[in-house]
Write a protein that holds these residues in place. Structure first.
Motif, PDB file in Angstrom:
ATOM      1  N   UNK A 236       0.783  -1.155   0.010  1.00 28.48           N
ATOM      2  CA  UNK A 236       0.001   0.154   0.149  1.00 28.48           C
ATOM      3  C   UNK A 236       0.882   1.239   0.111  1.00 28.48           C
TER       4      UNK A 236
ATOM      5  N   UNK B 245      -0.159   1.414  -8.254  1.00 25.22           N
ATOM      6  CA  UNK B 245      -1.228   0.464  -8.808  1.00 25.22           C
ATOM      7  C   UNK B 245      -1.135   0.501 -10.264  1.00 25.22           C
TER       8      UNK B 245
ATOM      9  N   UNK C 142     -15.267  -1.217   1.449  1.00 25.78           N
ATOM     10  CA  UNK C 142     -15.439  -2.486   2.043  1.00 25.78           C
ATOM     11  C   UNK C 142     -14.121  -3.245   1.994  1.00 25.78           C
TER      12      UNK C 142
ATOM     13  N   UNK D 108     -10.026  -3.977  -0.088  1.00 28.89           N
ATOM     14  CA  UNK D 108      -8.955  -3.471  -1.341  1.00 28.89           C
ATOM     15  C   UNK D 108      -8.229  -4.791  -1.617  1.00 28.89           C
ATOM     16  N   UNK D 109      -8.357  -5.000  -2.909  1.00 26.63           N
ATOM     17  CA  UNK D 109      -7.415  -5.897  -3.614  1.00 26.63           C
ATOM     18  C   UNK D 109      -6.643  -5.412  -4.669  1.00 26.63           C
ATOM     19  N   UNK D 110      -5.777  -6.354  -5.222  1.00 24.91           N
ATOM     20  CA  UNK D 110      -4.764  -5.859  -6.221  1.00 24.91           C
ATOM     21  C   UNK D 110      -5.457  -5.324  -7.329  1.00 24.91           C
ATOM     22  N   UNK D 111      -6.464  -5.776  -7.957  1.00 26.30           N
ATOM     23  CA  UNK D 111      -7.320  -5.464  -9.210  1.00 26.30           C
ATOM     24  C   UNK D 111      -8.563  -5.046  -8.856  1.00 26.30           C
TER      25      UNK D 111
ATOM     26  N   UNK E 215     -11.433  -3.021  -6.084  1.00 27.39           N
ATOM     27  CA  UNK E 215     -12.037  -2.210  -4.792  1.00 27.39           C
ATOM     28  C   UNK E 215     -13.417  -2.491  -4.732  1.00 27.39           C
TER      29      UNK E 215
ATOM     30  N   UNK F  30      -9.210  -2.257 -16.141  1.00 27.50           N
ATOM     31  CA  UNK F  30      -9.712  -2.440 -17.320  1.00 27.50           C
ATOM     32  C   UNK F  30      -9.649  -4.159 -17.714  1.00 27.50           C
TER      33      UNK F  30
ATOM     34  N   UNK G 109     -10.278   2.629 -16.476  1.00 27.48           N
ATOM     35  CA  UNK G 109      -9.191   2.249 -17.079  1.00 27.48           C
ATOM     36  C   UNK G 109      -8.172   2.130 -16.177  1.00 27.48           C
ATOM     37  N   UNK G 110      -8.169   2.329 -15.067  1.00 28.84           N
ATOM     38  CA  UNK G 110      -7.236   2.052 -13.944  1.00 28.84           C
ATOM     39  C   UNK G 110      -7.915   2.168 -12.466  1.00 28.84           C
ATOM     40  N   UNK G 111      -7.491   1.718 -11.485  1.00 25.43           N
ATOM     41  CA  UNK G 111      -7.926   1.798 -10.249  1.00 25.43           C
ATOM     42  C   UNK G 111      -7.425   3.248  -9.702  1.00 25.43           C
ATOM     43  N   UNK G 112      -7.892   3.966  -8.750  1.00 28.41           N
ATOM     44  CA  UNK G 112      -7.299   4.976  -7.963  1.00 28.41           C
ATOM     45  C   UNK G 112      -5.837   4.861  -7.549  1.00 28.41           C
ATOM     46  N   UNK G 113      -5.198   5.832  -7.896  1.00 24.35           N
ATOM     47  CA  UNK G 113      -3.638   5.560  -7.335  1.00 24.35           C
ATOM     48  C   UNK G 113      -3.416   5.782  -5.766  1.00 24.35           C
ATOM     49  N   UNK G 114      -4.311   6.370  -5.224  1.00 24.15           N
ATOM     50  CA  UNK G 114      -4.172   6.699  -3.435  1.00 24.15           C
ATOM     51  C   UNK G 114      -3.978   5.599  -2.830  1.00 24.15           C
ATOM     52  N   UNK G 115      -3.235   5.810  -1.881  1.00 29.43           N
ATOM     53  CA  UNK G 115      -2.532   4.718  -0.892  1.00 29.43           C
ATOM     54  C   UNK G 115      -3.049   4.693   0.346  1.00 29.43           C
TER      55      UNK G 115
ATOM     56  N   UNK H  18      -6.454   4.426   0.252  1.00 26.09           N
ATOM     57  CA  UNK H  18      -7.602   3.502   0.196  1.00 26.09           C
ATOM     58  C   UNK H  18      -7.603   2.297   1.302  1.00 26.09           C
TER      59      UNK H  18
END
Lengths: 520, 273
Positions: free
Chosen positions: A99, A104, B28, B30-33, B35, B50, B62-68, B70
Motif C-alpha cells: 500500500x 497501482x 469495504x 481493497x485487492x490488487x485489481x 476495490x 480494465x 481504465x485503472x484503479x485510483x492511485x491513492x494509498x 484507500x
C-alpha cells in the motif's frame, strides 16, 4: 489433545492463501489438524465433522476468518498459533508495504523509478496483453510471466516491441537473467560469458545449472515464450534477443533452446546466428535432430548436451554426446540391481514432471529406447509408459504450480505406487529462487511411501530423479540430493541421464547394452 | 486530483449509482485489481481495472485510483455523476453499459462446451469434496434434474458459505449452476419464485458479504462476463478462451464455478456429470 482458535473479524484472504496457511501449520510439530475458513454456517458444519468446531469458531460470523488448530499438547498448539499469527502478520505487512510502496499502475511505477527499463508482468492472462502494451509504450522491455495470453495478442505485442527495439520475454516466461539480475524462477548461477535465448523456463534452468557445475556463467538469458518460433510469431523475439546477445560484449557464445521451430523460422535463426558470427549451440528438442557442427553452430539433441557442447566450444575441447556422465560400470550395476528387484510384468515408466520442457525432453529420449510414451503433452497418445507435465494448466486448476506446491505430484506418486505394472518413476526437482523452500523434503516421504507400498505387494519401485540446482541455491543442492537418496531415489546429474536410466531399468538388457555397450 | 472516467458498468449498477445519496457508501475491501464498496443500500459495488467485467455489480475503470489511503472504511461520496473517494474522482458520465444478463438460449450449449467440461477432472475445492459438499451438490443436481424446487433449494442452501475462500467454493459452484439454468431453463426458475426468494434470504446470513452479492445477482440472472461468454460461445476456440477466463477468476473461484456449470449440465442431461 488440545484445540486453539484464532478469530479475525472481517479478514479476507483468498482460498489458496488459506490452504497454504493450513498446510504450513499442519507441518508444525504435534499439530494433527487445522481448519482455516470463513466462519459460515456450512463451514462450521465442516469443522464440526472434523471435531474442530470450538466455541469461539461457533460464535464467529460469516465474514470472520477462523483458524482452528488441533495439537497433541497445549505447547504445540500455542506454537502453531504463534506461527499462524506470524504468517498472517507477514501477509498483512506485505499488503501494507504494498500500500505504501507498490504503485497501482505501470505509469506511476515508472514515475517512481525513472531509471527502470524492464517491467515484469504477472497478472491473469486476460489482462496481461493490455499491461504489456502499456509498458512497451513507456519504452520498457517486458518480461511476461503471465500465461494464457492469446496468440493474436502475442504477435501484436511483439511487432509493437520490434518497432521500438524492445524485448517481450514471454508470454509464460518463467526465467530470465538480465545483466546478473535473476527474474522469475531462477537458480543462483555465476555471471559469465554464455548468453542464452530460451523458449522454455525449465530448459533454461537445466542448461544454466549444468553450465554452473562446470564453472561457466551466464552473461544474459532471455526467455522468449514457447510460441515465439512458431510460424505465426515468426521468431520475432528470438531474432531480437540474438541481436542483443550479438551486441553484448560479455557474451562470447550463444545457446538457443526451444522446441523445433517452423521451417522458415529455423532458417532465419540460423542465418542470424551466422551473421552474428559468435559460436553458438542450438538445442531444438525434437524427434529428428541431427547432432552436428556446421561452422560456428553446433546442433545438439538434449539440454545437457547444449551445456556440454558450449563448455567444450569455449575451452577448445572436443565434445561427443555420452549417455551417462557417471562410471559406466557403476551405472550398469545400479541398473542391474534395480531390475533384479522388479516383479514379473513390471515394465512401465511414469514421468511425473514439474518442468514442461524436461517432460518433453524425457519423452523424446524414452520413445526410441522403450517404444511409445503416452503424454499429456501429446493428447490422444496411449502406451504403457506415461509422462506427465504436472505444471500444465489441466493439473494446476485451483492450485499452485508443482514447483511451489507438491500436492499434485504427491497424489500422482501415490497413484503410480498402486499400479502393478509400473517399474520406474522419473521425477525432476527444481531448486532456485521462486521455487519451494524444500522441494526434496516435500516429495521424499511420498517416494518412501510409494516404494513401501510396492514392497508390501511383492513388487519394487525404482525412482530416478534429477535435481535442477546449484550449491548456491537457497535450498542447498547437496542437502536436497541427500534427502532424495535417503528416500531410496537414484539422483542423476541431468534430466537426460535420468530418462535414460529409467529406460534401462524398464527396458532391460537390450536398452542397457544400446546405451552402455554390451557387458564384458 | 486523480480523475478517472468509467469505461463500462452493468445496468443495475448504473441505477444504483444514480440512486445513491451524497454519503454513498464506504470502502469495504481493497485487492490488487478490485476495490469493493459497501454501498448505502447494504449491498456491494465493485470498482475494477480494465478487462472483462469480473462481476455483475462491477464498474470498469481504465485503472484503479492511485491513492494509498484507500482502505476499508474510507468514505465514498456522490456528487452528481461523480464519486469521490480519498482524493480520487470517478466520473460515469458517458460510460458504456455492459449487459450482465445471461441470455436465454433454448438450443443448449455447443458441443465444444460439453467436450471441454467432460474433460475437466477438477472436483473443485476441498469443501465441495467433503461429505457435506457431496450431499449438497447431489441435492442440487437431483432437484434440478427432477425439477423439484424443494430439493434444489435444500442443495443450494447446503452450498452457501461452504468451503475455502473469500467467495466460498460452494457459492461459486451454485453461481455456475445458476448460470446454466438461466441459459437453458430459465422458465423453471420463473415458475418457482420461491427458489430465488428462499436462497437469497439464506445467502443474507449464511455466507460472506462478497459471495452473497454474486449469489443474489446469479439468482436474478446476472453474471460475470466470462461466464456469459462461456455459455454463449459457439466455437471451440471461443469456449476455450472463455473457460480460461473463468478459471482465472479469483484463486479457486473459477474452477469451483466450472464445477457448478458441469453439475447443472449433467443434471439437465446435456452432459454426463
Amino acid at each position: 489433545m488440545t484445540t486453539l482458535t484464532l478469530v479475525r473479524p472481517s479478514a479476507y484472504h483468498d482460498s489458496v492463501a488459506l490452504l497454504a496457511l493450513a498446510r504450513a501449520l499442519r507441518a508444525d510439530p504435534g499439530v494433527s489438524e487445522v481448519a482455516a475458513l470463513m466462519a459460515t454456517e456450512a463451514n462450521k458444519a465442516l469443522m464440526a465433522q472434523s471435531g474442530l468446531l470450538t466455541m469461539e469458531a461457533g460464535a464467529a460470523g460469516p465474514n470472520d476468518l477462523v483458524i482452528v488448530i488441533q495439537a497433541e499438547a497445549a505447547a504445540q498448539a500455542e506454537s502453531a498459533r504463534a506461527t499462524a499469527e506470524t504468517l498472517l502478520a507477514n501477509r498483512h505487512a506485505r499488503a501494507q508495504a504494498a500500500g505504501r510502496a507498490r504503485p497501482r499502475t505501470i505509469e506511476s511505477a515508472r514515475r517512481r523509478l525513472p531509471g527502470a527499463n524492464v517491467a515484469l508482468i504477472s497478472v491473469p492472462g486476460a489482462f496481461a496483453a493490455a499491461e504489456a502494451l502499456k509498458a512497451l509504450g513507456l519504452g520498457l522491455h517486458v518480461m511476461l510471466f503471465s500465461d494464457n495470453v492469446v496468440l493474436d495478442d502475442e504477435v501484436r505485442l511483439k511487432r509493437f516491441a520490434v518497432d521500438r527495439g524492445l524485448l517481450v520475454m514471454g508470454p509464460d516466461c518463467g526465467t530470465a537473467y538480465l545483466s546478473g539480475v535473476p527474474l522469475g524462477f531462477a537458480n543462483v548461477v555465476p555471471r559469465g560469458r554464455i548468453g542464452i535465448v530460451a523458449a522454455s523456463g525449465t530448459g533454461l534452468q537445466q542448461v544454466a545449472t549444468l553450465l554452473a557445475a562446470r564453472g561457466e556463467g551466464i552473461s544474459q538469458a532471455v526467455g522468449v515464450g514457447g510460441r515465439d518460433m512458431s510460424e505465426a510469431v515468426g521468431g520475432l523475439m528470438t531474432l531480437q534477443a540474438l541481436d542483443a546477445l550479438g551486441a553484448d560484449r560479455a557474451t562470447e557464445l550463444i545457446v538457443v533452446i526451444g522446441k523445433p521451430p517452423a521451417a522458415a523460422v529455423r532458417a532465419r535463426v540460423a542465418a542470424r546466428l551466422r551473421d552474428i558470427g559468435k559460436p553458438a549451440v542450438v538445442a531444438m528438442l525434437g524427434r529428428d535432430v541431427i547432432v552436428r557442427e556446421d561452422g560456428a553452430i553446433t546442433t545438439v539433441a538434449t539440454l545437457e548436451d547444449a551445456a556440454l557442447a558450449a563448455v567444450a566450444r569455449l575451452t577448445g575441447q572436443r565434445w561427443t554426446p555420452n549417455a551417462f556422465a557417471l562410471d559406466a560400470a557403476d551405472v550398469r550395476r545400479r541398473i542391474l540391481r534395480a531390475r533384479q528387484e522388479l516383479a514379473p510384468g513390471q515394465r512401465g515408466i511414469r514421468g511425473l514432471y514439474a518442468g514442461g520442457t524436461l517432460a518433453h525432453e524425457a519423452v523424446l529420449i524414452l520413445e526410441p529406447l522403450v517404444g511409445a510414451v503416452a503424454s499429456d503433452l501429446r493428447p490422444g497418445s496411449d502406451a504403457s509408459h506415461r509422462v506427465l507435465d504436472l505444471g500444465a494448466d489441466e493439473f494446476t486448476v485451483g492450485r499452485a504450480h508443482p514447483m511451489l506446491d507438491p500436492t499434485s505430484r504427491i497424489e500422482a506418486i501415490e497413484r503410480c505406487a498402486k499400479e502393478p505394472d509400473v517399474a520406474v518413476l522419473v521425477l525432476d526437482v527444481v531448486l532456485g529462487r521462486g521455487a519451494a523452500a524444500d522441494p526434496a523434503g516435500d516429495i521424499a516421504p511420498a517416494v518412501e511411501a510409494a516404494r513401501g507400498e510396492a514392497r508390501a505387494h511383492g513388487r519394487a519401485l525404482a525412482v530416478v530423479v534429477t535435481v535442477v540446482g546449484t550449491p548456491d541455491d537457497p535450498q542447498g543442492l547437496r542437502g536436497q540430493i541427500a534427502r532424495l537418496e535417503a528416500a531410496g531415489a537414484w539422483v542423476l546429474p541431468s534430466n537426460a541421464q535420468a530418462a535414460r536410466a529409467a529406460a534401462c531399468i524398464a527396458g532391460g538388457e537390450r536398452v542397457t547394452n544400446a546405451l552402455l555397450g554390451a557387458a564384458e | 486530483m486523480d480523475a478517472i472516467s468509467v469505461l463500462r458498468m452493468c445496468p443495475k449498477v448504473a441505477e444504483r449509482l444514480y440512486a445513491a445519496p451524497p454519503q454513498a457508501g464506504r470502502v469495504h475491501s481493497v485487492f490488487e485489481r478490485v476495490l469493493n464498496l459497501a454501498w448505502h443500500d447494504g449491498r456491494l459495488l465493485t470498482l475494477q481495472g480494465r478487462g472483462p467485467m469480473l462481476a455483475p455489480f462491477a464498474v470498469e475503470l481504465p485503472r484503479l485510483p492511485c491513492s494509498h489511503g484507500l482502505r476499508p472504511g474510507v468514505s465514498v461520496r456522490r456528487d452528481g455523476d461523480t464519486l469521490t473517494l480519498d482524493g480520487a474522482f470517478i466520473e460515469w458520465q458517458g460510460a458504456r453499459i455492459a449487459d450482465s444478463a445471461m441470455p436465454a438460449g433454448g438450443g443448449g450449449p455447443g458441443g465444444a462446451l460439453s467436450v471441454l467440461l467432460a474433460g475437466l477432472h477438477a472436483e473443485g475445492a476441498h469443501g465441495l469434496s467433503s461429505t457435506i459438499g457431496h450431499r449438497a451438490r447431489s441435492r442440487l443436481a437431483g432437484g434440478l434434474g427432477r425439477r423439484d424446487p424443494e430439493v434444489f433449494i435444500e442443495g443450494a442452501r447446503g452450498l452457501l458459505g461452504l468451503g475455502e475462500g473469500l467467495t466460498p467454493a460452494g457459492d461459486d459452484c451454485l453461481v455456475g449452476a445458476l448460470a446454466v439454468i438461466h441459459r437453458l431453463t430459465r422458465g423453471w426458475l420463473l415458475a418457482h419464485p420461491e427458489i430465488e426468494a428462499s436462497v437469497a434470504a439464506a445467502a443474507a446470513t449464511m455466507t460472506t458479504t462478497i459471495a452473497r452479492e454474486f449469489v443474489v445477482h446469479a439468482l436474478a440472472g446476472r453474471f460475470a462476463e466470462s461466464l456469459i461468454d462461456l455459455l454463449t460461445a459457439e466455437s471451440a476456440d471461443a469456449v476455450g478462451g472463455a473457460a480460461t477466463r473463468v478459471l482465472q477468476s479469483g484463486a479457486t473461484s473459477g474452477a469451483d464455478t466450472l464445477c457448478g456449470v458441469r453439475l447443472a449440465l449433467g443434471a439437465l442431461g446435456v452432459e454426463r456429470a
